[in-house]
Design a protein around this motif. Structure first.
Motif, PDB file in Angstrom:
ATOM      1  N   GLU A  33       0.834  -1.205   0.000  1.00 14.11           N
ATOM      2  CA  GLU A  33       0.000   0.000   0.000  1.00 14.11           C
ATOM      3  C   GLU A  33       0.870   1.258   0.000  1.00 14.11           C
ATOM      4  O   GLU A  33       0.541   2.256  -0.636  1.00 14.11           O
ATOM      5  CB  GLU A  33      -0.937  -0.014   1.221  1.00 14.11           C
ATOM      6  N   ASN A  40      -4.905   0.454  -3.410  1.00 14.12           N
ATOM      7  CA  ASN A  40      -5.614   1.233  -2.391  1.00 14.12           C
ATOM      8  C   ASN A  40      -6.222   0.406  -1.271  1.00 14.12           C
ATOM      9  O   ASN A  40      -6.519   0.950  -0.205  1.00 14.12           O
ATOM     10  CB  ASN A  40      -6.705   2.071  -3.058  1.00 14.12           C
ATOM     11  N   TRP A  41      -6.433  -0.869  -1.497  1.00 16.16           N
ATOM     12  CA  TRP A  41      -6.902  -1.795  -0.446  1.00 16.16           C
ATOM     13  C   TRP A  41      -6.199  -3.112  -0.724  1.00 16.16           C
ATOM     14  O   TRP A  41      -6.287  -3.650  -1.828  1.00 16.16           O
ATOM     15  CB  TRP A  41      -8.422  -1.973  -0.507  1.00 16.16           C
ATOM     16  N   GLY A  61      -6.412  -0.614   4.424  1.00 15.18           N
ATOM     17  CA  GLY A  61      -7.358   0.119   3.590  1.00 15.18           C
ATOM     18  C   GLY A  61      -8.622   0.367   4.375  1.00 15.18           C
ATOM     19  O   GLY A  61      -8.681   0.139   5.592  1.00 15.18           O
ATOM     20  N   GLU A  62      -9.627   0.839   3.672  1.00 15.20           N
ATOM     21  CA  GLU A  62     -10.903   1.137   4.307  1.00 15.20           C
ATOM     22  C   GLU A  62     -11.492  -0.129   4.926  1.00 15.20           C
ATOM     23  O   GLU A  62     -11.359  -1.214   4.363  1.00 15.20           O
ATOM     24  CB  GLU A  62     -11.883   1.694   3.271  1.00 15.20           C
ATOM     25  N   PRO A  63     -12.170   0.003   6.070  1.00 15.76           N
ATOM     26  CA  PRO A  63     -12.834  -1.167   6.659  1.00 15.76           C
ATOM     27  C   PRO A  63     -13.838  -1.772   5.683  1.00 15.76           C
ATOM     28  O   PRO A  63     -14.413  -1.059   4.857  1.00 15.76           O
ATOM     29  CB  PRO A  63     -13.549  -0.596   7.881  1.00 15.76           C
ATOM     30  N   THR A  64     -14.031  -3.083   5.789  1.00  8.46           N
ATOM     31  CA  THR A  64     -14.967  -3.776   4.903  1.00  8.46           C
ATOM     32  C   THR A  64     -15.922  -4.642   5.709  1.00  8.46           C
ATOM     33  O   THR A  64     -15.540  -5.182   6.745  1.00  8.46           O
ATOM     34  CB  THR A  64     -14.218  -4.641   3.865  1.00  8.46           C
ATOM     35  N   CYS A 100     -17.146  -3.053  -2.398  1.00 10.94           N
ATOM     36  CA  CYS A 100     -16.674  -2.697  -1.056  1.00 10.94           C
ATOM     37  C   CYS A 100     -16.740  -1.193  -0.852  1.00 10.94           C
ATOM     38  O   CYS A 100     -16.955  -0.731   0.246  1.00 10.94           O
ATOM     39  CB  CYS A 100     -15.239  -3.181  -0.854  1.00 10.94           C
ATOM     40  N   SER A 101     -16.515  -0.461  -1.922  1.00  9.33           N
ATOM     41  CA  SER A 101     -16.498   0.989  -1.834  1.00  9.33           C
ATOM     42  C   SER A 101     -16.824   1.562  -3.210  1.00  9.33           C
ATOM     43  O   SER A 101     -16.423   0.999  -4.234  1.00  9.33           O
ATOM     44  CB  SER A 101     -15.101   1.459  -1.395  1.00  9.33           C
ATOM     45  N   THR A 103     -15.500   3.998  -4.490  1.00 11.88           N
ATOM     46  CA  THR A 103     -14.275   4.533  -5.092  1.00 11.88           C
ATOM     47  C   THR A 103     -13.471   3.472  -5.843  1.00 11.88           C
ATOM     48  O   THR A 103     -12.595   3.806  -6.623  1.00 11.88           O
ATOM     49  CB  THR A 103     -13.367   5.172  -4.016  1.00 11.88           C
ATOM     50  N   ASN A 127      -8.423   2.389  -6.847  1.00 13.58           N
ATOM     51  CA  ASN A 127      -9.324   3.488  -7.174  1.00 13.58           C
ATOM     52  C   ASN A 127      -9.000   4.078  -8.546  1.00 13.58           C
ATOM     53  O   ASN A 127      -9.620   5.051  -8.965  1.00 13.58           O
ATOM     54  CB  ASN A 127      -9.237   4.578  -6.099  1.00 13.58           C
TER      55      ASN A 127
END
Length: 151
Positions: A33, A40-41, A61-64, A100-101, A103, A127
């Motif tokens: 990362e 990005n994740w 990365g962002e929580p999932t 997941c997102s 983005t 992303n």
């Protein structure tokens, strides 16, 4: 930083027996990362015993919410069945994609084999539209082979 320059760092993390396996997996996620701007994740999923499902392991990365993925569902679930790399240049064009997102534009999933058996995978979301090349695939295959020595 190039993939070739990251390989010795991956090997160094793998060989650091002072850290637990999950700590080393998280360190690999963090390394990727930090040094690949379109990663990005980054996370690992592993087969849940004999069940036909994957459990989320270490990631950055962002929580999932996707901590359990049934075989066949989404990109990760498809790789669990196919035993093959799956590169998705545009997630919006995939019918069997688990979002997941909003983005995330692209995804790559590479299986991890131990004694010829698919026991998990590395999953990377980007992303950036269509960022993954054959060089990414070869590098991630290297990472998965290195990780397999821990498992």
């Amino acid at each position: 930083m190039t993939f070739e320059s990251l390989k010795p760092q991956v090997e160094s993390i793998i060989l650091n027996a002072e850290k637990a396996v999950n700590e080393r997996l998280l360190a690999i996620c963090t390394l990727l990362e930090t040094h690949v701007n379109y990663y990005n994740w980054i996370g690992f999923y592993f087969r849940n015993g004999q069940k036909e499902e994957l459990l989320l392991g270490p990631y950055v990365g962002e929580p999932t919410d996707h901590t359990v993925i049934p075989f066949g569902k989404g990109i990760c679930g498809q790789v669990a069945v196919s035993n093959k790399n799956f590169v998705v240049p545009d997630v919006a064009a995939q019918d069997n994609y688990i979002a997941c997102s909003i983005t995330v534009k692209a995804e790559i999933v590479v299986p991890i084999f131990v004694n010829g058996k698919n026991i998990g995978q590395i999953d990377i979301d980007s992303n950036t539209p269509d960022p993954f090349t054959e060089a990414d695939e070869r590098f991630l295959e290297f990472v998965c082979t290195a990780v397999s020595t821990l498992l």
